[in-house]
Scaffold this motif. Structure first.
Motif, PDB file in Angstrom:
ATOM      1  N   LEU A  83      -0.438  34.576 -11.719  1.00  0.00           N
ATOM      2  CA  LEU A  83       0.578  35.067 -12.651  1.00  0.00           C
ATOM      3  C   LEU A  83      -0.049  35.594 -13.931  1.00  0.00           C
ATOM      4  N   ASN A  84      -1.047  34.879 -14.430  1.00  0.00           N
ATOM      5  CA  ASN A  84      -1.706  35.287 -15.666  1.00  0.00           C
ATOM      6  C   ASN A  84      -2.383  36.651 -15.505  1.00  0.00           C
ATOM      7  N   MET A  85      -3.101  36.841 -14.387  1.00  0.00           N
ATOM      8  CA  MET A  85      -3.753  38.144 -14.151  1.00  0.00           C
ATOM      9  C   MET A  85      -2.717  39.248 -13.981  1.00  0.00           C
ATOM     10  N   LEU A  91       1.118  43.769 -19.043  1.00  0.00           N
ATOM     11  CA  LEU A  91       1.377  43.743 -20.481  1.00  0.00           C
ATOM     12  C   LEU A  91       0.285  44.396 -21.330  1.00  0.00           C
ATOM     13  N   LEU A  92      -0.941  44.514 -20.818  1.00  0.00           N
ATOM     14  CA  LEU A  92      -2.049  45.036 -21.627  1.00  0.00           C
ATOM     15  C   LEU A  92      -1.768  46.431 -22.187  1.00  0.00           C
ATOM     16  N   VAL A 135      -2.812  39.320 -28.279  1.00  0.00           N
ATOM     17  CA  VAL A 135      -1.364  39.230 -28.086  1.00  0.00           C
ATOM     18  C   VAL A 135      -1.030  39.201 -26.595  1.00  0.00           C
ATOM     19  N   THR A 136      -1.687  40.060 -25.834  1.00  0.00           N
ATOM     20  CA  THR A 136      -1.454  40.086 -24.387  1.00  0.00           C
ATOM     21  C   THR A 136      -1.895  38.778 -23.745  1.00  0.00           C
ATOM     22  N   THR A 137      -3.038  38.269 -24.140  1.00  0.00           N
ATOM     23  CA  THR A 137      -3.547  37.014 -23.593  1.00  0.00           C
ATOM     24  C   THR A 137      -2.570  35.872 -23.854  1.00  0.00           C
ATOM     25  N   ILE A 143       3.953  32.894 -20.645  1.00  0.00           N
ATOM     26  CA  ILE A 143       4.930  33.161 -19.575  1.00  0.00           C
ATOM     27  C   ILE A 143       4.501  32.484 -18.275  1.00  0.00           C
ATOM     28  N   SER A 144       3.237  32.615 -17.898  1.00  0.00           N
ATOM     29  CA  SER A 144       2.785  32.018 -16.639  1.00  0.00           C
ATOM     30  C   SER A 144       2.801  30.493 -16.711  1.00  0.00           C
TER      31      SER A 144
END
Length: 177
Positions: A83-85, A91-92, A135-137, A143-144
């Motif tokens: 999910l994170n990837m 989002l990046l 911010v993306t990280t 979320i994940s």
């Protein structure tokens, strides 16, 4: 709240509510480390390894409460990573266009010059990339973590005693009702 039981003892059972509280605390600690990584140095990201065992204890006890083995935590970890990837890739370009531009440059370098040159360029720009993609990280991790935490939170508690201890819902004091 017994922090030692929550974060440092892998044995026992844990009801959904204290699991949620513990997950919020661990997620907050991870977020603080991520902010420090972006602001101070990418090398501080190594501090997140200190939170692996508390995550194992928290998720393991929640899985025990559902009558499952704590080894299923690996599935939650894989889900969190996937999910994170996935969310980071989506989002990046939206949240961190500067970091996305660096990523595109590194990919172009890899296609024209080779993998080694792209790796060197990325290593030279690691601090800048970490700062620009912060911010993306943070958003992708939050979320994940929420999605995987919600999945664990929603596991049905075993109403009977199991090999991990007495039931947590309606049980005696000290079982984190």
């Amino acid at each position: 709240m017994d922090f030692r039981f929550l974060f440092l003892e892998p044995q026992g059972r844990l009801a959904p509510r204290p699991f949620g509280r513990g997950l919020v605390l661990l997620t907050g600690a991870c977020m603080m480390i991520s902010v420090l990584t972006a602001v101070v140095s990418p090398g501080l990201n190594v501090l997140q390894y200190a939170l692996v065992f508390p995550y194992i204890c928290l998720f393991g006890k929640r899985l025990h409460d559902a009558g499952l083995t704590a080894w299923l935590w690996i599935a939650f970890l894989a889900g969190l990573g996937f999910l994170n990837m996935f969310l980071s890739a989506i989002l990046l370009p939206v949240l961190s266009p500067g970091a996305f531009a660096i990523q595109v440059e590194v990919q172009e370098t890899m296609q024209t010059v080779g993998f080694a040159a792209a790796f060197e360029e990325l290593a030279l720009r690691a601090e800048e990339y970490a700062r620009l993609s912060a911010v993306t990280t943070l958003a992708a991790f939050l979320i994940s973590s929420a999605i995987t935490g919600f999945a664990a939170f929603r596991l049905r508690s075993d109403p009977k005693p199991n090999r991990h201890g007495p039931p947590t819902l309606g049980g005696p004091a000290g079982t984190f009702n």
